[in-house]
Design an enzyme around this catalytic site. Structure first.
Site, PDB file in Angstrom:
ATOM      1  N   HIS A 437       0.827  -1.200   0.000  1.00  0.00           N
ATOM      2  CA  HIS A 437       0.000   0.000   0.000  1.00  0.00           C
ATOM      3  C   HIS A 437       0.867   1.258   0.000  1.00  0.00           C
ATOM      4  O   HIS A 437       0.648   2.189  -0.782  1.00  0.00           O
ATOM      5  CB  HIS A 437      -0.920  -0.015   1.230  1.00  0.00           C
ATOM      6  N   CYS A 804      -1.477  -3.519 -15.995  1.00  0.00           N
ATOM      7  CA  CYS A 804      -1.696  -2.369 -15.122  1.00  0.00           C
ATOM      8  C   CYS A 804      -1.057  -2.529 -13.757  1.00  0.00           C
ATOM      9  O   CYS A 804      -1.270  -1.707 -12.871  1.00  0.00           O
ATOM     10  CB  CYS A 804      -3.195  -2.087 -14.964  1.00  0.00           C
TER      11      CYS A 804
END
Length: 851
Positions: A437, A804
């Site tokens: 993250h 992606c």
């Protein structure tokens, strides 16, 4: 060049005048580095000093006076001058003997200057400064010969140096010292001086100390030498000089000859950087400009030349190619060579390295070698920053609002930490890897980040961090290098990037050369504006979960924790309104470009509080217990969460479609909507979501009177999805490989744990050459991608295929994407320039291989 090639037998190759070696088929193995430098200069028709090379096989022979005499005779013929004689302008002609090896090496014997003085007597006819220079140069050479060829003790020579400060007065005592303590008197004949000089150089080079020095440079201890014999003209001090010229300004990279020069003849082989600026040398800059331009064009590199000048003009005596230029020099040179027609634009692009882009676009630390390393982790987001330690998001915000530079230091980050991440100048985490993250968000925001710094310990009670012997309190200053993954104690000087016109030109050429499209992973308007500035052609991944960080987190949390239908509907309505606002900002920045919107795909635990006490509603507390997952990354996330809360994805696309209508009406733009369903492994998951989304599209179209075009696709994040790509392609109009999860699930790795705990061991043991989360796995994951692409195209030939994951910004991974025939790559906004360049490299090199 191997060691064997230096030691294999070579025929006698004689003596080689400068400029005659290459035409005789000789190479650096025989002529060594300095010989090749002079070959290049002379071969281009540039003015070089008179001289010759004694090739490697002939060096032992020149230690005899007869062979030295032959070398001197040849040099007299080449130069048209008599050694120890005078020139037409009254200069004294002497000799310089120098050495070089087949490769660049430190610790070479010093140049022996001013050999050839008759009877070793300093002549009276020169001016005082020229005579002093001559005496000083002669003394250095004579002392070296005495110590290494005549075995005169070095201590005795040092004492003589101190007893007679004037080198002229030192000559006679020196001769007596050689007679008394040397193996032979100091030679008075010129040929004997040259032979003794050659012996001294060989003895010095073959000494045990010199051999040890070569081992430290990873060079063979028996590395050979070539010798070079040149004329030296000693005249009045102010009438001659020597210096160097660099072809480019090192700070800007532009072609602008600069350097320095000194009056007097060259006393040593070492380049002297102190002196008068080149601009003060009469006609020097004009003359050297043409020389340097010619050399850059022929050698295709920035160069440094050494030169001498006197009454008879300027001569080049040395050449150095700048092998590792700065990014500014490298990019400026490549553009200049292409504009001059020396290389093609594609070649200019191809020789530009991705590291040059990073250096020019991101802040870089100025390292001196005196830095104190705090901890090393993974370079998760490039750039450098200095700031005070903040151990939580709230503190980071407070410090930032007080005007202090901040580095957020945490074990790991969650969506709730977004305010602190936005307030921080850089991020340092103990856990996590390049796909964590913290890493993903930092790259998206353009913040430098170091993740997986497992050697760091955080004491939240004491408000300190510890690594090894260093313990720092919150508020202490730390510096961060997000490219190398190193955090330093204290404040480092940071070099801020400045615009580079040459890089802009190269990236424009790269766009012309590449086939792959380059899109951005962007979640909001500001991110997209950065991406567009960096050359993005659209959005390849909008992570909608990132739109629910910070103060938006309660919106999605309310949906997940809703305990009855009314509560869920109210939560979904609020979520749809928020999404409409978010997408409106994003679509305005997108303009008419394509935008791939991935519906919610974060592990559920990222949206839920770790402490039930954060929830006021008792029903939500009970739900929190019920929703706990042992492995959230493989739990209820993506399409699975949407199937359990069937109104979730419809609410998101309702906000998206309404936002599209808004911007079309107000801004006269038509973004190309691509809706992507994440974590599909079962084709019917995609079918069910497709029906729900189409229903919402029809409802919004009916209400607004506008047809809202969109395509629908899915991410290929699981091996099962890759294996079933043909069935997915029956419904999906595009497939996007989510290589972070696909890598994790193909290997069976927990990406954060692997990068933090075991990757170093695997790299050390040679099981891997790089993190598979940083560089795409060509043998396993890419094979799955190749299979999926072929299966999908068999069903839908025109299907759009992209990538992606953050692999979309890695040059080696982009090369694989080119080989797989994907249509585009997508990466964080700050990596777009690197991706553009890498996509061009991949196409240029593939085309070259095919041809």
């Amino acid at each position: 060049m191997t060691r064997a090639s230096w030691t294999q037998p070579v025929d006698d190759v004689g003596l080689v005048p400068f400029g005659k070696g290459i035409e005789r088929g000789f190479d650096q193995r025989l002529l060594c580095t300095r010989g090749m430098q002079l070959e290049i200069l002379a071969g281009l028709g540039l003015p070089v000093g008179a001289g010759l090379t004694i090739p490697v096989p002939n060096v032992p022979g020149v230690t005899s006076a007869d062979r030295a005499k032959a070398a001197m005779n040849l040099l007299e013929n080449i130069s048209g001058r008599q050694i120890s004689g005078t020139t037409d302008t009254g200069g004294l002609v002497l000799l310089r003997l120098s050495a070089s090896a087949p490769v660049e090496a430190a610790g070479l014997p010093p140049d022996l200057v001013c050999l050839g003085l008759k009877r070793s007597v300093i002549p009276e006819g020169l001016g005082s400064r020229a005579r002093a220079d001559l005496a000083a140069a002669w003394w250095k050479s004579a002392a070296f010969i005495a110590e290494h060829a005549l075995n005169v003790p070095g201590d005795e020579l040092g004492t003589l140096d101190m007893d007679y400060p004037d080198p002229v007065e030192r000559v006679d005592p020196f001769k007596r010292l050689c007679e008394e303590q040397g193996s032979a008197p100091f030679p008075t004949k010129r040929s004997e001086q040259v032979a003794a000089g050659a012996r001294a150089m060989i003895e010095r080079w073959n000494s045990p100390r010199a051999a040890r020095a070569r081992r430290k440079q990873n060079l063979p201890p028996d590395l050979p030498l070539a010798l070079h014999l040149e004329t030296v003209v000693v005249t009045e001090h102010d009438n001659e000089g020597n210096g160097f010229a660099i072809s480019r300004e090192m700070d800007t990279g532009v072609f602008a000859p600069n350097g320095a020069f000194r009056h007097g003849f060259r006393l040593s082989g070492e380049r002297q950087h102190v002196g008068h600026p080149l601009s003060e040398l009469p006609e020097g800059v004009e003359m050297l400009t043409g020389v340097l331009a010619e050399l850059e064009g022929r050698l295709r590199s920035a160069v440094i030349v050494d030169f001498e000048y006197g009454p008879e003009g300027l001569a080049l005596v040395g050449l150095e190619q700048i092998r590792r230029p700065s990014a500014r020099v490298a990019t400026s040179l490549a553009v200049d060579l292409a504009i001059r027609g020396i290389i093609e634009e594609d070649e200019a692009v191809d020789q530009t390295d991705a590291s040059h882009v990073l250096e020019l676009l991101h802040p870089q630390p100025k390292l001196t070698g005196q830095e104190v390393v705090l901890v090393t982790g993974l370079g998760a987001s490039p750039g450098a920053a200095v700031g005070q330690i903040a151990l939580d998001s709230e503190t980071a915000v407070e410090m930032s609002e007080a005007g202090l530079p901040v580095l957020l230091v945490m074990s790991e980050t969650t969506p709730g930490d977004l305010p602190g991440m936005m307030a921080a100048d850089g991020i340092l985490t103990v856990n996590g890897g390049s796909a964590s993250h913290a890493a993903v968000v930092a790259r998206g925001m353009g913040r430098p980040a170091v993740c997986g710094a497992g050697g760091l310990r955080i004491d939240r009670e004491a408000r300190t961090i510890t690594s090894g012997e260093h313990t720092l309190s919150e508020g202490a200053v730390v510096s961060l290098d997000g490219a190398t993954g190193v955090a330093y104690v204290g404040e480092l000087s940071i070099e801020r990037p400045t615009p580079s016109p040459s890089l802009t030109t190269l990236l424009t050429w790269a766009d012309d050369a590449r086939r792959l499209g380059v899109r951005a992973n962007a979640d909001n308007g500001p991110d997209m504006e950065v991406a567009v500035d960096n050359g993005a052609e659209g959005i390849g991944l909008c992570r909608t979960e990132h739109q629910f960080m910070g103060d938006r987190l309660p919106l999605v949390r309310a949906v997940i924790l809703s305990h009855d239908l009314d509560a869920e509907e109210a939560a979904l309505a609020a979520l749809a309104d928020a999404q409409r606002e978010d997408f409106r900002e994003l679509l305005r920045a997108v303009g008419d470009r394509p935008v791939t919107v991935r519906l919610l795909d974060a592990p559920m635990h990222e949206f839920l509080p770790s402490d039930p006490e954060e929830l006021a509603d008792v029903h939500q507390r009970r739900m929190l217990d019920h929703l706990h997952e042992e492995n959230p990354m493989l739990g209820v996330r993506g399409v699975r969460l949407a199937l359990m809360h069937e109104g979730l994805y419809p609410a998101q696309v309702e906000g998206l479609f309404n936002a599209w209508v808004d911007v079309v009406a107000s801004d006269d733009i038509r973004p190309q909507l691509e809706v992507m369903i994440p974590l599909v492994s079962i084709p019917d998951e995609l079918v069910m979501m497709l029906r729900l989304i189409r229903r919402v599209n029809q409802q919004v179209s009916s209400r607004t009177g506008m047809i809202i075009p969109f395509t629908i696709g899915t991410m290929v994040e699981t091996p099962r999805a890759a294996l079933m790509a043909d069935r997915l392609a029956q419904w999906a109009e595009f497939l996007s490989f989510g290589t972070n999860d696909l890598t994790q699930l193909t290997y069976g790795f927990s990406r954060d744990d692997v990068e933090r705990r075991m990757l170093g061991t695997y790299l050390e043991k040679g099981l891997m050459t790089a993190s598979p989360f940083a560089e795409l796995d060509g043998e396993g994951v890419a094979t799955l991608m190749e299979y999926a692409a072929a299966k999908a195209r068999a069903v839908r030939p025109g299907i759009k295929l992209g990538i992606c994951g953050e692999h979309g910004g890695d040059p080696s991974s982009i090369a694989l994407c080119e080989q797989l025939g994907l249509d585009y790559v997508s990466c964080s906004p700050t990596r777009i320039p690197v991706a553009r360049l890498a996509a061009a490299h991949a196409r240029i090199r593939t085309t070259a291989t095919d041809s």
